[in-house]
Design a protein around this motif. Structure first.
Motif, PDB file in Angstrom:
ATOM      1  N   PHE A 553       0.713  -1.206   0.091  1.00  0.00           N
ATOM      2  CA  PHE A 553      -0.003  -0.230  -0.038  1.00  0.00           C
ATOM      3  C   PHE A 553       1.116   1.067  -0.117  1.00  0.00           C
ATOM      4  O   PHE A 553       0.454   2.254  -0.665  1.00  0.00           O
ATOM      5  CB  PHE A 553      -0.922  -0.016   1.168  1.00  0.00           C
ATOM      6  N   ARG A 554       1.985   1.356   0.849  1.00  0.00           N
ATOM      7  CA  ARG A 554       2.839   2.520   1.095  1.00  0.00           C
ATOM      8  C   ARG A 554       3.554   2.820  -0.361  1.00  0.00           C
ATOM      9  O   ARG A 554       3.749   3.919  -0.782  1.00  0.00           O
ATOM     10  CB  ARG A 554       3.775   2.322   2.075  1.00  0.00           C
ATOM     11  N   PHE A 555       4.144   1.654  -0.915  1.00  0.00           N
ATOM     12  CA  PHE A 555       4.819   1.783  -2.124  1.00  0.00           C
ATOM     13  C   PHE A 555       3.989   2.385  -3.257  1.00  0.00           C
ATOM     14  O   PHE A 555       4.218   3.168  -4.031  1.00  0.00           O
ATOM     15  CB  PHE A 555       5.437   0.694  -2.563  1.00  0.00           C
ATOM     16  N   TRP A 556       2.764   1.905  -3.367  1.00  0.00           N
ATOM     17  CA  TRP A 556       1.636   2.325  -4.259  1.00  0.00           C
ATOM     18  C   TRP A 556       1.461   3.661  -3.927  1.00  0.00           C
ATOM     19  O   TRP A 556       1.436   4.525  -4.851  1.00  0.00           O
ATOM     20  CB  TRP A 556       0.307   1.470  -4.150  1.00  0.00           C
ATOM     21  N   SER A 557       1.274   4.275  -2.690  1.00  0.00           N
ATOM     22  CA  SER A 557       1.056   5.794  -2.524  1.00  0.00           C
ATOM     23  C   SER A 557       2.150   6.500  -3.015  1.00  0.00           C
ATOM     24  O   SER A 557       1.970   7.554  -3.493  1.00  0.00           O
ATOM     25  CB  SER A 557       0.761   5.793  -0.826  1.00  0.00           C
ATOM     26  N   ALA A 558       3.381   6.061  -2.636  1.00  0.00           N
ATOM     27  CA  ALA A 558       4.571   6.987  -3.210  1.00  0.00           C
ATOM     28  C   ALA A 558       4.886   6.890  -4.615  1.00  0.00           C
ATOM     29  O   ALA A 558       5.233   7.876  -5.148  1.00  0.00           O
ATOM     30  CB  ALA A 558       5.870   6.333  -2.256  1.00  0.00           C
ATOM     31  N   SER A 559       4.596   5.919  -5.378  1.00  0.00           N
ATOM     32  CA  SER A 559       4.666   5.573  -6.684  1.00  0.00           C
ATOM     33  C   SER A 559       3.808   6.263  -7.585  1.00  0.00           C
ATOM     34  O   SER A 559       3.905   5.972  -8.902  1.00  0.00           O
ATOM     35  CB  SER A 559       5.260   4.030  -7.007  1.00  0.00           C
ATOM     36  N   GLU A 560       2.450   6.304  -7.095  1.00  0.00           N
ATOM     37  CA  GLU A 560       1.233   6.609  -8.009  1.00  0.00           C
ATOM     38  C   GLU A 560       1.474   7.796  -8.719  1.00  0.00           C
ATOM     39  O   GLU A 560       1.023   7.956  -9.860  1.00  0.00           O
ATOM     40  CB  GLU A 560       0.148   6.591  -6.965  1.00  0.00           C
ATOM     41  N   VAL A 561       1.935   9.186  -7.944  1.00  0.00           N
ATOM     42  CA  VAL A 561       1.760  10.372  -8.752  1.00  0.00           C
ATOM     43  C   VAL A 561       2.676  11.231  -7.864  1.00  0.00           C
ATOM     44  O   VAL A 561       3.116  11.149  -6.950  1.00  0.00           O
ATOM     45  CB  VAL A 561       0.407  10.929  -8.528  1.00  0.00           C
ATOM     46  N   ASN A 562       3.365  12.331  -8.839  1.00  0.00           N
ATOM     47  CA  ASN A 562       4.196  13.274  -8.338  1.00  0.00           C
ATOM     48  C   ASN A 562       3.162  13.934  -6.991  1.00  0.00           C
ATOM     49  O   ASN A 562       2.196  14.415  -7.193  1.00  0.00           O
ATOM     50  CB  ASN A 562       4.530  14.078  -9.441  1.00  0.00           C
ATOM     51  N   GLY A 623      14.739  13.776  -3.751  1.00  0.00           N
ATOM     52  CA  GLY A 623      13.260  13.564  -3.718  1.00  0.00           C
ATOM     53  C   GLY A 623      13.020  13.723  -2.150  1.00  0.00           C
ATOM     54  O   GLY A 623      12.061  14.296  -1.610  1.00  0.00           O
ATOM     55  N   PHE A 624      13.858  13.173  -1.430  1.00  0.00           N
ATOM     56  CA  PHE A 624      13.592  13.027   0.165  1.00  0.00           C
ATOM     57  C   PHE A 624      13.580  14.447   0.818  1.00  0.00           C
ATOM     58  O   PHE A 624      13.122  14.853   1.580  1.00  0.00           O
ATOM     59  CB  PHE A 624      14.754  11.877   0.588  1.00  0.00           C
ATOM     60  N   ASP A 625      14.614  15.320   0.384  1.00  0.00           N
ATOM     61  CA  ASP A 625      15.031  16.624   0.712  1.00  0.00           C
ATOM     62  C   ASP A 625      13.706  17.255   0.229  1.00  0.00           C
ATOM     63  O   ASP A 625      13.359  18.287   1.274  1.00  0.00           O
ATOM     64  CB  ASP A 625      16.247  17.061  -0.148  1.00  0.00           C
ATOM     65  N   GLU A 626      12.965  17.134  -0.588  1.00  0.00           N
ATOM     66  CA  GLU A 626      11.537  17.933  -0.901  1.00  0.00           C
ATOM     67  C   GLU A 626      10.307  17.082  -0.363  1.00  0.00           C
ATOM     68  O   GLU A 626       9.144  17.432  -0.798  1.00  0.00           O
ATOM     69  CB  GLU A 626      11.400  18.328  -2.329  1.00  0.00           C
ATOM     70  N   TYR A 627      10.684  15.891   0.380  1.00  0.00           N
ATOM     71  CA  TYR A 627       9.618  15.021   0.754  1.00  0.00           C
ATOM     72  C   TYR A 627       8.639  14.697  -0.205  1.00  0.00           C
ATOM     73  O   TYR A 627       7.584  14.486  -0.337  1.00  0.00           O
ATOM     74  CB  TYR A 627       8.531  15.865   1.911  1.00  0.00           C
ATOM     75  N   ASN A 628       9.299  14.406  -1.675  1.00  0.00           N
ATOM     76  CA  ASN A 628       8.330  13.871  -2.774  1.00  0.00           C
ATOM     77  C   ASN A 628       9.014  12.600  -2.861  1.00  0.00           C
ATOM     78  O   ASN A 628      10.086  12.457  -3.812  1.00  0.00           O
ATOM     79  CB  ASN A 628       8.880  14.787  -3.854  1.00  0.00           C
ATOM     80  N   PHE A 630       7.551  10.098  -4.325  1.00  0.00           N
ATOM     81  CA  PHE A 630       7.285   9.800  -6.015  1.00  0.00           C
ATOM     82  C   PHE A 630       8.809   9.844  -6.796  1.00  0.00           C
ATOM     83  O   PHE A 630       9.034   8.577  -7.155  1.00  0.00           O
ATOM     84  CB  PHE A 630       6.571  10.683  -6.642  1.00  0.00           C
ATOM     85  N   ILE A 631       9.749  10.497  -6.330  1.00  0.00           N
ATOM     86  CA  ILE A 631      10.972  10.505  -6.935  1.00  0.00           C
ATOM     87  C   ILE A 631      11.937   9.234  -6.684  1.00  0.00           C
ATOM     88  O   ILE A 631      12.315   8.402  -7.322  1.00  0.00           O
ATOM     89  CB  ILE A 631      11.812  11.991  -6.556  1.00  0.00           C
ATOM     90  N   PRO A 632      11.847   9.081  -5.409  1.00  0.00           N
ATOM     91  CA  PRO A 632      13.008   7.826  -5.063  1.00  0.00           C
ATOM     92  C   PRO A 632      12.058   6.436  -5.230  1.00  0.00           C
ATOM     93  O   PRO A 632      12.807   5.514  -5.700  1.00  0.00           O
ATOM     94  CB  PRO A 632      13.079   7.976  -3.383  1.00  0.00           C
ATOM     95  N   ALA A 633      10.764   6.493  -5.190  1.00  0.00           N
ATOM     96  CA  ALA A 633      10.156   5.177  -5.514  1.00  0.00           C
ATOM     97  C   ALA A 633      10.422   4.845  -6.650  1.00  0.00           C
ATOM     98  O   ALA A 633      10.400   3.621  -7.130  1.00  0.00           O
ATOM     99  CB  ALA A 633       8.468   5.349  -5.093  1.00  0.00           C
ATOM    100  N   ILE A 634      10.083   5.711  -7.732  1.00  0.00           N
ATOM    101  CA  ILE A 634      10.078   5.452  -9.225  1.00  0.00           C
ATOM    102  C   ILE A 634      11.470   5.127  -9.542  1.00  0.00           C
ATOM    103  O   ILE A 634      11.930   4.163 -10.339  1.00  0.00           O
ATOM    104  CB  ILE A 634       9.722   6.583 -10.097  1.00  0.00           C
ATOM    105  N   ALA A 635      12.419   5.835  -8.950  1.00  0.00           N
ATOM    106  CA  ALA A 635      13.926   5.780  -9.349  1.00  0.00           C
ATOM    107  C   ALA A 635      14.418   4.248  -8.809  1.00  0.00           C
ATOM    108  O   ALA A 635      15.381   3.738  -9.560  1.00  0.00           O
ATOM    109  CB  ALA A 635      14.633   6.643  -8.717  1.00  0.00           C
ATOM    110  N   ILE A 636      14.032   3.814  -7.620  1.00  0.00           N
ATOM    111  CA  ILE A 636      14.436   2.672  -7.050  1.00  0.00           C
ATOM    112  C   ILE A 636      13.828   1.609  -7.765  1.00  0.00           C
ATOM    113  O   ILE A 636      14.469   0.484  -8.047  1.00  0.00           O
ATOM    114  CB  ILE A 636      13.987   2.657  -5.540  1.00  0.00           C
ATOM    115  N   ARG A 637      12.685   1.784  -8.002  1.00  0.00           N
ATOM    116  CA  ARG A 637      12.056   0.510  -8.887  1.00  0.00           C
ATOM    117  C   ARG A 637      12.609   0.312 -10.103  1.00  0.00           C
ATOM    118  O   ARG A 637      13.033  -0.693 -10.761  1.00  0.00           O
ATOM    119  CB  ARG A 637      10.411   0.711  -8.899  1.00  0.00           C
ATOM    120  N   GLU A 638      12.976   1.550 -10.951  1.00  0.00           N
ATOM    121  CA  GLU A 638      13.667   1.346 -12.010  1.00  0.00           C
ATOM    122  C   GLU A 638      14.822   0.827 -11.934  1.00  0.00           C
ATOM    123  O   GLU A 638      15.608  -0.050 -12.756  1.00  0.00           O
ATOM    124  CB  GLU A 638      13.609   2.688 -12.812  1.00  0.00           C
TER     125      GLU A 638
END
Length: 771
Positions: A553-562, A623-628, A630-638
């Motif tokens: 659930f959490r990974f979906w939340s992070a990776s769903e949208v910017n 991404g972490f510095d901006e509490y965004n 989505f950036i680390p979630a997508i980058a890590i998955r890729e």
């Protein structure tokens, strides 16, 4: 070699055991003897079935903020509360017990509300725990507790003494069914069928002006007719008088930009109080008010023969009378956006009410200045605050005529009406308790009457950063935790919770309550509509979390949208996210068959993946510095899927097994495999805390990953320019084998590009190349 991880798949049922270890070890305990990084967490509201999936996603990401801060070495103070005041619980209690608030003894109704909240709160707390929130559940607060309400009352008393609060009669939103002023937040809008009546107004010189209105029952309250100054149809009529049909008063035609040329006839009657635009126009044009509708929801004596009728009844009768007099040009059936009371599902009225007001008009520029100092994530949502500040024209009405809320702590002398405010620090219920004063300080009379009204719930919510930091209670704790670091919240309450908190805390402390504001978008359903319980399109997060696990659930939340944008929610999307955790598990299980190597000489292939890893760390940090997230979630998955697993592991596998390589070369591969995986787990830890902690403690440490510092860039050598060539070459080999009907272990003769010569030994072993 047997893998150290025996389980073939990640089992979300393990999450409860991991969570218990966190709780037993007090892993997330705040150390109050040093300065803290304080999160002014929004206290969620339990009303009906608690939370929909979008709200759960919101809080999952707030937890990611806390976990990120801890891994950056901060002493995180992450309090959590439950918002238990106001309208929603009253609605829920009325529905649950089949009662009406004003027909029930007040004390009994309050008890029923409290019991209902207790039941709903328990489930909400469980959802938050299941989600893996690392907040302080042992000390969670309630906004209806005596301690919290005492603070709200104390701040009111202080502001009253500072002459920041006053009592006045002004137009307000009014729910006549329940007899209370209500806030804009308690209004919903519905498209309702209604009649647009085109009425004939007589100009004094004999002409006629057609005026269209959906509210002919307010003809008696009409005090002006406006037309757009650019509407050439009415240029010659501006300044002339017209006679209002039925009520027969004379009013002036005035030019005003708010009249819409394309709506109705372009000429608009201005009535007190048809809507908020009318209220604004009455002030601007300095018109004399007529109170057409009373607190009983019926037309007043000002309506003449129609007095005593409800608005809908009067509308029907007046239309009939207009038609009989030949004063109707036509009637259109239209759909009209109508403000409805969330409580009674009845159209609201705007009527003058005596209410308490907190001064805010004089603070707008100061709020604008403080708003400019706050860092908004994302920046675009700063404009919501600025737009709201631009719209403020009146002071804030803070009193409400309802039961379940913090009472206004005032008694009035029965003889001279002098207000008495008690000493701050206790929780007072003036409607129930005797006045603490023995006699009126002004006239000496000994009898008082207690105030029955309560505060707008935002009066309570707006002191949340003061309550959690123990304002006026523990000076040392307050110094270490206030101003708080960040306010995370949804965008729909920027103009209320964020703004009111900024206003109130500046009034009380002289400074802004936080330096950063993290604003999340709406959770939408699959069709892109905002989810709500009233629409019936809100997904319950609890069964979804139980089915797929919190980390999915959490990974979906992070990776769903910017971050900051609205996001669509569906069970299918969440389920698809599980594939990534399965990939991570499979990679980890494979690597768990290799021993840990503390240091080694690295091959160029190892240096290449570590330079790619450094790039990933850098991207994730941004991404972490901006509490965004989505950036680390997508980058890590890729990275994990398409670079680490698909390219490097395949290239280094033979070397890791020591097939055709020296021990030193083998150790280089094993060291690098674990180096990459351990870094990935750290990067993922704020987003997926359960699986990362399990893998970390299984493979790398007897301590939790959540005690670790976040990964940092380490490599000085950048070989990422080879990544595309590596991927292209590997794909070429795989495709040629497939075309020739060969299996992957079969040998094939393909020339290695010159650019990839430094990786030759690993590529030969990987593809069984003939050289």
């Amino acid at each position: 070699m047997e893998p150290k991880i025996q389980e073939k798949v990640w089992d979300p049922k393990l999450e409860s055991n991991i969570r218990k270890k966190w709780e037993d070890s007090k892993l997330y305990e705040f150390h109050s003897d040093t300065d803290g990084y304080t999160i002014d967490t929004p206290p969620p509201y339990p009303s009906g079935r608690p939370w929909h999936i979008g709200a759960a996603a919101h809080y999952a990401q707030i937890d990611m903020i806390a976990r990120t801060a801890r891994m950056n070495g901060k002493n995180v103070y992450f309090p959590i509360g439950i918002d238990r005041n106001g309208l929603p619980v009253e609605l829920y209690t009325e529905k649950k017990h089949g009662i009406r608030m004003r027909e029930t003894e007040r004390g009994k109704f309050l008890d029923l509300c409290k019991d209902a909240l207790d039941d709903l709160e328990a489930e909400m707390i469980q959802i938050m725990k299941n989600l893996g929130l690392s907040c302080d559940f042992d000390n969670y607060y309630r906004t209806d507790s005596e301690e919290y309400r005492a603070l709200t009352q104390a701040t009111f008393i202080e502001l009253w003494k500072n002459d920041s609060i006053y009592l006045a009669t002004r137009p307000n939103n009014y729910d006549w069914v329940t007899g209370t002023t209500i806030a804009d937040a308690e209004i919903i809008y519905e498209e309702l069928p209604t009649k647009l009546v085109h009425m004939k107004f007589k100009v004094k010189d004999g002409e006629e002006v057609i005026i269209a209105s959906t509210r002919p029952e307010l003809l008696c309250a009409c005090k002006a007719v406006i037309v757009n100054p650019e509407d050439v149809r009415y240029t010659d009529l501006v300044g002339k008088k017209v006679i209002v049909p039925i009520s027969n008063q004379e009013v002036e035609i005035q030019a005003h930009h708010s009249a819409q040329i394309v709506f109705g006839s372009g000429a608009v009657m201005v009535c007190s109080y048809g809507d908020h635009n009318d209220v604004a126009l009455f002030r601007e044009l300095d018109l004399e008010e007529v109170i057409a509708i009373g607190q009983d929801g019926r037309l007043t004596e000002a309506a003449g023969a129609y007095a005593g009728l409800k608005p809908k009844q009067a509308r029907t009768k007046i239309i009939e009378d207009l038609e009989s007099k030949g004063l109707v040009e036509k009637i259109e059936e239209i759909s009209h956006r109508t403000p409805i009371s969330e409580r009674s599902r009845t159209p609201i009225e705007i009527i003058p009410m005596e209410e308490y007001y907190l001064k805010q008009k004089g603070s707008v520029e100061k709020m604008r200045e403080l708003g400019a100092q706050i860092k908004f994530y994302p920046e675009m949502h700063r404009q919501i605050l600025m737009n709201w500040l631009d719209s403020i024209k009146i002071d804030w009405p803070i009193s409400r005529r309802r039961y379940y809320g913090t009472e206004i702590p005032i008694w009035y002398c029965k003889k001279c009406s002098e207000p008495y405010l008690p000493e701050p620090g206790k929780y007072y219920q003036p409607w129930y308790l005797e006045c603490p004063a023995k006699k009126c300080p002004k006239c000496g009379f000994t009898e008082f009457v207690g105030e029955e009204r309560t505060f707008d719930t935002w009066m309570d919510s707006s002191v949340s950063p003061l309550f959690i930091t123990k304002f006026k209670k523990d000076e040392e704790f307050f110094k270490r935790t206030y101003p708080t670091a960040v306010r995370p919240q949804a965008k729909d309450i920027v103009r209320t919770w964020l703004y009111y908190t900024l206003l109130r805390c500046e009034n009380l402390t002289g400074e802004k309550p936080w330096s950063e504001a993290w604003i999340m978008g709406y959770g939408l359903d699959e069709k892109g509509l905002k989810m709500s319980k009233s629409k019936g399109n809100a997904l319950d997060p609890l069964p979804i979390i139980e089915k797929f696990g919190a980390d999915t659930f959490r990974f979906w939340s992070a990776s769903e949208v910017n971050h900051g944008n609205d996001f669509r929610c569906s069970e299918q999307k969440i389920e698809s996210t599980k594939k990534f955790l399965t990939k991570l598990w499979n990679v980890s299980r494979f690597l768990s068959s290799f021993p840990i190597v503390e240091s080694a000489d690295l091959a160029d292939t190892d240096k290449w993946i570590i330079s790619e890893l450094d790039k990933l760390v850098k991207d994730c940090k941004a991404g972490f510095d901006e509490y965004n997230f989505f950036i680390p979630a997508i980058a890590i998955r890729e990275f994990t899927w398409n670079i680490f697993a698909a390219q490097y592991i395949e290239m280094a596998k033979a070397r890791a097994y020591g097939i055709g390589f020296s021990d030193a070369e083998r150790d280089g591969a094993i060291y690098t495999l674990h180096k990459v995986l351990s870094t990935l787990l750290k990067l993922l830890a704020p987003i997926t805390p359960y699986i990362t902690d399990f893998l970390w403690q299984t493979l790398y440490s007897d301590k939790s990953i959540h005690t670790e510092q976040q990964a940092k860039e380490e490599s000085n050598e950048d070989l990422t320019q080879h990544t595309q060539a590596i991927s292209d070459f590997n794909s070429k080999v795989w495709n040629e084998k497939k075309e020739k009907g060969l299996h992957l272990p079969d040998s094939i003769k393909i020339e290695i590009p010159k650019e990839l010569e430094i990786f030759k030994k690993d590529l030969v072993a990987m593809h069984h190349l003939e050289i």
